[in-house]
Design an enzyme around this catalytic site. Structure first.
Site, PDB file in Angstrom:
ATOM      1  N   ASN A  51       0.853  -1.192   0.000  1.00  0.00           N
ATOM      2  CA  ASN A  51       0.000   0.000   0.000  1.00  0.00           C
ATOM      3  C   ASN A  51       0.888   1.241   0.000  1.00  0.00           C
ATOM      4  OD1 ASN A  51       0.517   0.875   2.850  1.00  0.00           O
ATOM      5  ND2 ASN A  51      -0.328  -1.156   3.243  1.00  0.00           N
ATOM      6  N   LYS A  84     -13.838   0.904  15.592  1.00  0.00           N
ATOM      7  CA  LYS A  84     -12.588   0.134  15.426  1.00  0.00           C
ATOM      8  C   LYS A  84     -11.867   0.014  16.768  1.00  0.00           C
ATOM      9  CE  LYS A  84     -10.736   0.313  11.173  1.00  0.00           C
ATOM     10  NZ  LYS A  84     -10.161   1.004  10.029  1.00  0.00           N
ATOM     11  N   PHE A 134      -4.179   3.381  15.147  1.00  0.00           N
ATOM     12  CA  PHE A 134      -4.554   4.394  14.167  1.00  0.00           C
ATOM     13  C   PHE A 134      -5.762   3.844  13.416  1.00  0.00           C
ATOM     14  CE2 PHE A 134      -1.821   8.117  13.274  1.00  0.00           C
ATOM     15  CZ  PHE A 134      -0.950   7.995  14.344  1.00  0.00           C
ATOM     16  N   LYS A 163       7.911 -17.703 -10.184  1.00  0.00           N
ATOM     17  CA  LYS A 163       7.266 -16.546 -10.819  1.00  0.00           C
ATOM     18  C   LYS A 163       6.063 -17.023 -11.640  1.00  0.00           C
ATOM     19  CE  LYS A 163       8.035 -12.707 -13.886  1.00  0.00           C
ATOM     20  NZ  LYS A 163       8.285 -12.687 -15.282  1.00  0.00           N
ATOM     21  N   ASP A 184      -4.256  -6.236   5.315  1.00  0.00           N
ATOM     22  CA  ASP A 184      -5.263  -7.073   5.967  1.00  0.00           C
ATOM     23  C   ASP A 184      -5.257  -8.486   5.399  1.00  0.00           C
ATOM     24  OD1 ASP A 184      -6.385  -5.343   7.877  1.00  0.00           O
ATOM     25  OD2 ASP A 184      -7.380  -4.228   6.275  1.00  0.00           O
ATOM     26  N   LYS A 223     -11.001  -3.594  18.358  1.00  0.00           N
ATOM     27  CA  LYS A 223      -9.613  -4.054  18.480  1.00  0.00           C
ATOM     28  C   LYS A 223      -9.118  -4.036  19.922  1.00  0.00           C
ATOM     29  CE  LYS A 223      -8.400  -3.153  13.720  1.00  0.00           C
ATOM     30  NZ  LYS A 223      -7.306  -3.515  12.817  1.00  0.00           N
ATOM     31  N   PRO A 240      -2.922 -11.784  10.551  1.00  0.00           N
ATOM     32  CA  PRO A 240      -3.182 -11.531  11.978  1.00  0.00           C
ATOM     33  C   PRO A 240      -3.322 -10.027  12.208  1.00  0.00           C
ATOM     34  CG  PRO A 240      -0.876 -12.129  11.622  1.00  0.00           C
ATOM     35  CD  PRO A 240      -1.588 -12.327  10.317  1.00  0.00           C
ATOM     36  N   ASP A 241      -4.081  -9.652  13.224  1.00  0.00           N
ATOM     37  CA  ASP A 241      -4.247  -8.238  13.564  1.00  0.00           C
ATOM     38  C   ASP A 241      -3.288  -7.914  14.716  1.00  0.00           C
ATOM     39  OD1 ASP A 241      -5.167  -5.790  14.736  1.00  0.00           O
ATOM     40  OD2 ASP A 241      -6.932  -6.005  13.461  1.00  0.00           O
ATOM     41  N   ILE A 242      -2.260  -7.140  14.401  1.00  0.00           N
ATOM     42  CA  ILE A 242      -1.198  -6.871  15.392  1.00  0.00           C
ATOM     43  C   ILE A 242      -1.733  -6.016  16.540  1.00  0.00           C
ATOM     44  CG2 ILE A 242       1.081  -5.798  15.688  1.00  0.00           C
ATOM     45  CD1 ILE A 242       1.440  -6.474  12.605  1.00  0.00           C
TER      46      ILE A 242
HETATM   47  O1  PMT Z   1       2.976   6.090   6.498  1.00  0.00           O
HETATM   48  P1  PMT Z   1       2.440   7.440   6.090  1.00  0.00           P
HETATM   49  O2  PMT Z   1       2.566   7.688   4.614  1.00  0.00           O
HETATM   50  O3  PMT Z   1       3.012   8.562   6.923  1.00  0.00           O
HETATM   51  O4  PMT Z   1       0.862   7.445   6.361  1.00  0.00           O
HETATM   52  C1  PMT Z   1       0.399   7.363   7.669  1.00  0.00           C
HETATM   53  C2  PMT Z   1      -0.787   6.406   7.803  1.00  0.00           C
HETATM   54  C3  PMT Z   1      -1.956   6.928   7.002  1.00  0.00           C
HETATM   55  C4  PMT Z   1      -0.396   5.011   7.312  1.00  0.00           C
HETATM   56  C5  PMT Z   1      -1.118   6.346   9.346  1.00  0.00           C
HETATM   57  O5  PMT Z   1      -1.436   7.622   9.807  1.00  0.00           O
HETATM   58  C6  PMT Z   1      -2.267   5.391   9.616  1.00  0.00           C
HETATM   59  O6  PMT Z   1      -3.439   5.723   9.512  1.00  0.00           O
HETATM   60  N1  PMT Z   1      -1.925   4.129   9.977  1.00  0.00           N
HETATM   61  C7  PMT Z   1      -2.885   3.022  10.110  1.00  0.00           C
HETATM   62  C8  PMT Z   1      -3.177   2.457   8.759  1.00  0.00           C
HETATM   63  C9  PMT Z   1      -4.157   1.306   8.813  1.00  0.00           C
HETATM   64  O7  PMT Z   1      -3.825   0.232   8.398  1.00  0.00           O
HETATM   65  O8  PMT Z   1      -5.293   1.598   9.375  1.00  0.00           O
HETATM   66  P2  PMT Z   1      -6.545   0.533   9.581  1.00  0.00           P
HETATM   67  O9  PMT Z   1      -7.704   1.401   9.909  1.00  0.00           O
HETATM   68  O10 PMT Z   1      -6.639  -0.358   8.401  1.00  0.00           O
HETATM   69  O11 PMT Z   1      -6.096  -0.313  10.836  1.00  0.00           O
HETATM   70  C10 PMT Z   1      -6.455   0.051  12.156  1.00  0.00           C
HETATM   71  C11 PMT Z   1      -5.323  -0.250  13.114  1.00  0.00           C
HETATM   72  O12 PMT Z   1      -5.063  -1.646  13.135  1.00  0.00           O
HETATM   73  C12 PMT Z   1      -4.002   0.429  12.787  1.00  0.00           C
HETATM   74  O13 PMT Z   1      -3.425   0.806  14.001  1.00  0.00           O
HETATM   75  C13 PMT Z   1      -3.196  -0.678  12.129  1.00  0.00           C
HETATM   76  O14 PMT Z   1      -1.782  -0.510  12.361  1.00  0.00           O
HETATM   77  C14 PMT Z   1      -3.708  -1.905  12.863  1.00  0.00           C
HETATM   78  N2  PMT Z   1      -3.673  -3.161  12.092  1.00  0.00           N
HETATM   79  C15 PMT Z   1      -4.403  -3.322  10.967  1.00  0.00           C
HETATM   80  C16 PMT Z   1      -4.406  -4.539  10.326  1.00  0.00           C
HETATM   81  C17 PMT Z   1      -3.618  -5.581  10.825  1.00  0.00           C
HETATM   82  N3  PMT Z   1      -3.582  -6.743  10.230  1.00  0.00           N
HETATM   83  N4  PMT Z   1      -2.870  -5.385  11.934  1.00  0.00           N
HETATM   84  C18 PMT Z   1      -2.885  -4.198  12.576  1.00  0.00           C
HETATM   85  O15 PMT Z   1      -2.204  -4.017  13.585  1.00  0.00           O
END
Ligand code: PMT
Length: 413
Positions: free
Chosen positions: A218, A347, A333, A296, A286, A351, A313-315
């Site tokens: 991404n 969220k 975030f 390949k 995700d 979480k 997995p969701d960290i």
């Molecule tokens: O890296 P930059 O270019 O500076 O941009 C910053 C950002 C937009 C990436 C950052 O500010 C941000 O929003 N980070 C979270 C991105 C994200 O994956 O958001 P989410 O809404 O999909 O996930 C929610 C939370 O779960 C996040 O804290 C994410 O780190 C966490 N997560 C999500 C999926 C997963 N499998 N494991 C996780 O821990």
């Protein structure tokens, strides 16, 4: 110049690595050493070849009371103290004077002499006092180098306006030694409310392999997460940054674990526990391939191709549910493109984290990859909307909030 006693006291017992590069202001480095030592700091000098045209190793040695290092390939120096150790034994690296050439080397990561190698290898913060002709200072190349270094967190003091040795007038004169001493003392006098605390930050994207040459990714640059790790470290937290692939330099004073996939990121985060606070700013994929291809994948003649994906997995959720290893404060975030606060609140509950920082990542906001962010800090039922600001400022404000929260939690009730 009269000094603020409280700040100058912060120099006592600190170790400064002073890099002296080539410029007429090099003679002022002698006065700087004298001031630093008088205030109780230890000073060790690295002198460039150009610097030695203006000031002798003997004078630096006499004033610093320590050996002066100049040669990258000296067998004796390397066996006594290698360049890596030299770069890390100090509390702060100061470059004074910093010539235009040396700024360019720093910005471009050159390592062709001891001084530039030390700057590249250090894990400490760097303070730079530029010194050059006014036109060299104003040249777009120098200004671009300066912007690059500022963005990487390098600190600057000066230059001042004034008459130059070359007869011209304008900005480019190295700051006076007393002003540099004040800037160094200011750095050490910064409050460190997170001293004795530990932090874990995730940053950047993850890469999920499709086959040996392709991956799912991404647009995360890591700017927001790296800035948060830097801000927490500056406040004194022993900080581990677990980052997916980014083009960013490692933040100073932070332990960095580089990973590729979500599963690697989870393992590295688990390794970093226990910590007092975890901040998950990474854009973790995700989904990953249910089975990545061992070879390949061939284009063949099929017009369409479906990939079978499986949830990662969701960290954040895993850290929030880590039992007796759970950090006292878990901050997630939420990257949303609609109903930002409402979806972020849901969220946070799903979480199990304590706080969530909601940001709008619709394409027109430029949040992914950009330098600015507009966030809402959601803590329980409270939501605070912060004005649009630099990602570094978001990071500083968040780190302050974290320090307040951990400080309050530690106070006896
Ligand atoms: O890296 P930059 O270019 O500076 O941009 C910053 C950002 C937009 C990436 C950052 O500010 C941000 O929003 N980070 C979270 C991105 C994200 O994956 O958001 P989410 O809404 O999909 O996930 C929610 C939370 O779960 C996040 O804290 C994410 O780190 C966490 N997560 C999500 C999926 C997963 N499998 N494991 C996780 O821990």
């Amino acid at each position: 110049m009269a000094q603020e006693p409280s700040k100058i006291e912060a120099l006592a017992g600190r170790r400064v690595l002073l890099v002296v590069t080539g410029g007429i202001a090099a003679y002022k480095a002698l006065e700087l050493i004298r001031l630093l030592r008088k205030a109780g700091a230890g000073v060790r000098c690295v002198l460039t070849r150009a610097g030695s045209e203006f000031v002798t190793p003997l004078s630096l040695q006499a004033l610093s009371g320590d050996k002066v290092y100049s040669d990258l390939f000296s067998l004796t120096d390397e066996s006594e103290m290698g360049h890596i150790e030299l770069s890390r034994a100090a509390d702060l690296v100061v470059v004074a004077p910093a010539s235009a050439d040396f700024l360019a080397k720093m910005a471009h990561g050159r390592a062709d002499d001891l001084a530039s190698t030390v700057l590249l290898a250090t894990d400490k913060e760097t303070l730079v006092a530029p010194s050059m002709n006014v036109r060299m200072w104003q040249h777009p190349a120098t200004q671009a180098n300066l912007a690059t270094l500022r963005q990487r967190g390098v600190r600057f003091v000066g230059p001042d306006d004034g008459d130059m040795a070359c007869g011209e007038y304008g900005p480019g004169r190295m700051a006076e030694p007393a002003a540099i001493q004040t800037a160094i003392a200011g750095y050490f006098a910064q409050p460190r409310p997170l001293a004795g605390r530990s932090a874990l930050v995730t940053s950047g994207p993850t890469h999920e392999p499709i086959d040996p040459v392709r991956y799912i990714a991404n647009r995360s640059s890591g700017k927001q997460g790296h800035a948060i790790a830097s801000a927490l470290a500056r406040l004194g937290a022993a900080t581990t940054l677990v980052t997916g692939p980014t083009a960013l330099a490692d933040p100073a004073g932070v332990t960095v674990r580089r990973v590729e996939s979500a599963r690697d990121m989870l393992a590295a985060c688990r390794d970093a526990l226990p910590v007092d606070v975890a901040v998950c700013a990474a854009a973790v994929a995700d989904w990953r391939m249910a089975e990545a291809a061992a070879h390949k994948m061939k284009r063949g003649d099929q017009a369409e191709l479906s990939l079978r994906l499986q949830q990662n997995p969701d960290i954040l959720a895993a850290l929030s549910a880590a039992g007796n290893q759970r950090p006292a404060l878990v901050v997630g975030f939420a990257a949303e493109t609609e109903r930002v606060v409402e979806l972020a609140r849901a969220k946070r509950a799903r979480k199990g984290c304590d706080w969530i920082v909601a940001n709008d990542v619709s394409a027109e906001t430029g949040t992914f990859g950009g330098d600015d962010n507009t966030v809402h800090l959601i803590a329980g039922d409270d939501t605070e909307t912060w004005p649009r600001m630099r990602k570094q400022d978001v990071a500083d404000k968040l780190a302050e909030r974290i320090a307040e929260r951990l400080g309050a939690a530690a106070e006896p009730s």
